[in-house]
Write an enzyme that holds these catalytic residues in place. Structure first.
Site, mmCIF file in Angstrom:
data_model
loop_
_atom_site.group_PDB
_atom_site.id
_atom_site.type_symbol
_atom_site.label_atom_id
_atom_site.label_comp_id
_atom_site.label_asym_id
_atom_site.label_seq_id
_atom_site.Cartn_x
_atom_site.Cartn_y
_atom_site.Cartn_z
ATOM 1 N N ASP A 29 0.862 -1.188 0.000
ATOM 2 C CA ASP A 29 0.000 0.000 0.000
ATOM 3 C C ASP A 29 0.904 1.245 0.000
ATOM 4 O O ASP A 29 1.754 1.379 0.886
ATOM 5 C CB ASP A 29 -0.870 -0.036 1.267
ATOM 6 N N GLU A 79 30.634 6.168 4.289
ATOM 7 C CA GLU A 79 30.597 4.715 4.421
ATOM 8 C C GLU A 79 30.392 4.098 3.032
ATOM 9 O O GLU A 79 29.960 2.962 2.905
ATOM 10 C CB GLU A 79 29.546 4.264 5.429
ATOM 11 N N CYS A 111 26.847 6.563 9.746
ATOM 12 C CA CYS A 111 26.266 7.878 9.426
ATOM 13 C C CYS A 111 26.781 8.984 10.333
ATOM 14 O O CYS A 111 26.430 10.155 10.157
ATOM 15 C CB CYS A 111 24.741 7.812 9.518
ATOM 16 N N THR A 152 14.287 2.981 1.902
ATOM 17 C CA THR A 152 15.101 3.965 2.646
ATOM 18 C C THR A 152 16.466 4.180 1.979
ATOM 19 O O THR A 152 17.417 4.570 2.633
ATOM 20 C CB THR A 152 15.277 3.531 4.123
ATOM 21 N N HIS A 233 19.323 12.932 12.425
ATOM 22 C CA HIS A 233 19.757 12.077 11.315
ATOM 23 C C HIS A 233 18.477 11.433 10.770
ATOM 24 O O HIS A 233 17.678 10.888 11.533
ATOM 25 C CB HIS A 233 20.723 11.009 11.831
ATOM 26 N N LYS A 242 9.730 9.943 15.032
ATOM 27 C CA LYS A 242 9.567 9.116 16.242
ATOM 28 C C LYS A 242 10.433 9.662 17.380
ATOM 29 O O LYS A 242 10.021 9.669 18.537
ATOM 30 C CB LYS A 242 9.978 7.663 15.967
HETATM 31 N N1 CAA Z 1 -0.350 3.349 5.712
HETATM 32 C C1 CAA Z 1 0.352 4.044 6.636
HETATM 33 N N2 CAA Z 1 1.315 3.474 7.412
HETATM 34 C C2 CAA Z 1 1.561 2.161 7.229
HETATM 35 C C3 CAA Z 1 0.851 1.383 6.292
HETATM 36 C C4 CAA Z 1 -0.149 2.034 5.507
HETATM 37 N N3 CAA Z 1 -0.837 1.375 4.586
HETATM 38 N N4 CAA Z 1 1.333 0.119 6.342
HETATM 39 C C5 CAA Z 1 2.305 0.106 7.283
HETATM 40 N N5 CAA Z 1 2.456 1.325 7.820
HETATM 41 C C6 CAA Z 1 3.397 1.770 8.846
HETATM 42 C C7 CAA Z 1 3.624 0.771 9.961
HETATM 43 O O1 CAA Z 1 2.581 0.810 10.907
HETATM 44 C C8 CAA Z 1 4.969 1.240 10.503
HETATM 45 O O2 CAA Z 1 4.755 2.370 11.298
HETATM 46 P P1 CAA Z 1 5.453 2.474 12.773
HETATM 47 O O3 CAA Z 1 6.935 2.378 12.515
HETATM 48 O O4 CAA Z 1 5.019 3.797 13.267
HETATM 49 O O5 CAA Z 1 4.953 1.305 13.540
HETATM 50 C C9 CAA Z 1 5.695 1.734 9.246
HETATM 51 O O6 CAA Z 1 4.690 1.876 8.234
HETATM 52 C C10 CAA Z 1 6.780 0.800 8.757
HETATM 53 O O7 CAA Z 1 6.211 -0.476 8.643
HETATM 54 P P2 CAA Z 1 7.031 -1.783 9.030
HETATM 55 O O8 CAA Z 1 7.625 -1.617 10.396
HETATM 56 O O9 CAA Z 1 6.161 -2.962 8.783
HETATM 57 O O10 CAA Z 1 8.164 -1.697 7.914
HETATM 58 P P3 CAA Z 1 9.232 -2.732 7.466
HETATM 59 O O11 CAA Z 1 9.214 -3.950 8.305
HETATM 60 O O12 CAA Z 1 9.020 -2.924 6.013
HETATM 61 O O13 CAA Z 1 10.646 -1.999 7.734
HETATM 62 C C11 CAA Z 1 12.354 -0.476 8.302
HETATM 63 C C12 CAA Z 1 10.851 -0.660 8.044
HETATM 64 C C13 CAA Z 1 12.778 -1.349 9.492
HETATM 65 C C14 CAA Z 1 12.631 0.972 8.636
HETATM 66 C C15 CAA Z 1 13.145 -0.891 7.022
HETATM 67 O O14 CAA Z 1 12.802 -0.040 5.969
HETATM 68 C C16 CAA Z 1 14.646 -0.898 7.205
HETATM 69 O O15 CAA Z 1 15.243 -1.866 7.647
HETATM 70 N N6 CAA Z 1 15.338 0.269 6.859
HETATM 71 C C17 CAA Z 1 16.780 0.399 6.971
HETATM 72 C C18 CAA Z 1 17.261 0.529 8.394
HETATM 73 C C19 CAA Z 1 17.112 1.923 8.956
HETATM 74 O O16 CAA Z 1 17.009 2.900 8.266
HETATM 75 N N7 CAA Z 1 17.155 2.009 10.291
HETATM 76 C C20 CAA Z 1 17.070 3.284 10.969
HETATM 77 C C21 CAA Z 1 17.883 3.334 12.233
HETATM 78 S S1 CAA Z 1 19.596 2.975 11.848
HETATM 79 C C22 CAA Z 1 20.226 4.468 11.255
HETATM 80 O O17 CAA Z 1 19.654 5.502 11.434
HETATM 81 C C23 CAA Z 1 21.515 4.446 10.504
HETATM 82 C C24 CAA Z 1 21.220 4.459 9.047
HETATM 83 O O18 CAA Z 1 21.187 5.521 8.433
HETATM 84 C C25 CAA Z 1 20.935 3.196 8.379
#
Ligand code: CAA
Length: 385
Positions: A29, A79, A111, A152, A233, A242
């Site tokens: 979605d 990185e 980062c 991301t 960041h 958040k």
């Molecule tokens: N409409 C609106 N919102 C929706 C939705 C819809 N139809 N369907 C799902 N969502 C929401 C969920 O409720 C969730 O919200 P919350 O986080 O508020 O609970 C959000 O969308 C994301 O959904 P999921 O948790 O199911 O997403 P995912 O499992 O696909 O993974 C992620 C999300 C973990 C961020 C993934 O994209 C990822 O691994 N990203 C890379 C790691 C990252 O960036 N980490 C950040 C911290 S580390 C850091 O900062 C260093 C760096 O730069 C990497």
């Protein structure tokens, strides 16, 4: 002595993918990517753009306006390194004809790399007050096609001039730091895309923010309402949102509304570009300054996070007339004039950019500015169009 940011340069490549298209292609979605993750588009670097070429382009934005004989230090945080030995900064130095009598090197802590460079540069300028320093963050965030992290990804660079009596933002000396050996996100030498424990990484980020923010506000005797803006960041904009939520919990309506408004302004460029790792926090600062123009004298809080993990919270004050140093129209044009790729085109560009280079190979670019022109006997070449 007042030391801080005197110039800012920004660059992101000329291609992007729309998050609605990506969501449809991944059978998700679109609301999840647009609202749940908080991204509208992500920048895509083809094989003619790497950390070095993006850094040269970002630094080119202001290099003609600075006194080169005062430059003493050039630090490159990344990185997305292009060599295991030679510093990315040396390619930048050559391309921009920077003086030979400077200290220059590359550093790494995920980062956090550009923040590490900034803190190093501030100490350097405090010890050599007539000297200036260029610090650069430049990265391509790659998780892989159809992975949870794909939404991301992003690519871009921010370059800053650090000097005494800066014209954009004075950075206060006091900071709060927090670090621990954590396996939330990493990229072993034999991997081209990052490995990540996604949910865990978001929890560690929030935990580190709490430690740094509480420590800083307690030690400096500050309240959340004292900040004009809190910047983060932004691996994806929902992540910063958040953390902001933790800071504004229980605050008065005026403070809450102001910090939310400023956050949105600070996330504007990030929503269009995606994660640019080392430079993401500073793209958010630029976005706040160019989109919102907060008043001079405002206190800005900045939270830097690098997986692995290292975090630091610090503050800066905006200097009178800072807006004269910015280029909002130019940056708007850079974002608006990008070429939209279909998901199939993006996948092709992505997979192509992962391929190993031949010993000698020419690379063409369809963008103006500096680009990676290929290899000659395994030596990387950079050219300008
Ligand atoms: N409409 C609106 N919102 C929706 C939705 C819809 N139809 N369907 C799902 N969502 C929401 C969920 O409720 C969730 O919200 P919350 O986080 O508020 O609970 C959000 O969308 C994301 O959904 P999921 O948790 O199911 O997403 P995912 O499992 O696909 O993974 C992620 C999300 C973990 C961020 C993934 O994209 C990822 O691994 N990203 C890379 C790691 C990252 O960036 N980490 C950040 C911290 S580390 C850091 O900062 C260093 C760096 O730069 C990497």
């Amino acid at each position: 002595m007042k030391v801080g940011i005197d110039k800012i340069g920004f660059y992101t490549p000329n291609k992007f993918v729309d998050m609605v298209d990506l969501a449809k292609a991944r059978d998700v979605d679109p609301g999840k990517f647009l609202i749940g993750i908080g991204q509208n588009k992500m920048a895509v670097a083809d094989k003619s753009q790497d950390a070095v070429s993006m850094a040269i382009n970002a630094t080119s934005e202001y290099i003609d306006k600075i006194e080169l004989d005062k430059l003493g230090l050039l630090v490159f945080g990344t990185e997305s390194s292009v060599d295991q030995s030679k510093s990315a900064s040396l390619f930048v130095k050559k391309a921009l004809n920077l003086p030979k009598n400077i200290r220059t090197f590359e550093l790494k802590e995920a980062c956090f790399g550009l923040t590490a460079a900034i803190m190093t540069a501030i100490d350097y300028v405090k010890a050599h007050e007539d000297k200036t320093a260029i610090v650069i963050g430049s990265d391509i965030a790659r998780y892989g096609v159809a992975t949870p992290g794909e939404v991301t990804q992003g690519a871009g660079s921010i370059s800053l001039l650090i000097k005494k009596d800066p014209s954009i933002m004075e950075i206060n000396s006091e900071t709060s730091m927090y670090s621990d050996d954590i396996d939330d996100f990493w990229r072993p030498n034999n991997f081209k895309c990052a490995l990540v424990d996604g949910k865990y990484s978001t929890n560690v980020y929030l935990d580190f923010f709490k430690h740094c923010f509480e420590d800083y506000t307690q030690k400096q005797n500050l309240k959340t309402s004292d900040f004009e803006a809190l910047l983060f960041h932004l691996p994806f904009t929902k992540m910063g949102q958040k953390a902001l939520k933790l800071a504004i919990e229980g605050q008065d309506p005026e403070t809450t509304a102001r910090l939310l408004d400023k956050f949105v302004a600070g996330a504007t460029y990030g929503k269009e570009v995606g994660n640019i790792y080392t430079a993401s926090l500073y793209m958010s600062l630029l976005s706040l300054l160019e989109v919102d123009q907060p008043k001079a004298g405002s206190l800005i809080g900045l939270f830097s996070y690098g997986s692995g993990a290292m975090a630091e919270f610090f503050t800066g004050r905006l200097v009178d007339g800072y807006e004269k140093q910015l280029a909002p129209e130019k940056h708007k044009e850079m974002l608006e004039k990008r070429q939209k790729l279909t998901v199939a085109e993006y996948e092709e560009v992505f997979n192509e950019s992962l391929k190993d280079l031949a010993e000698s190979q020419e690379v063409q670019s369809d963008a103006n500015g500096w680009y990676f022109a290929g290899t000659s006997n395994n030596i990387r070449k950079y050219s300008r169009k």
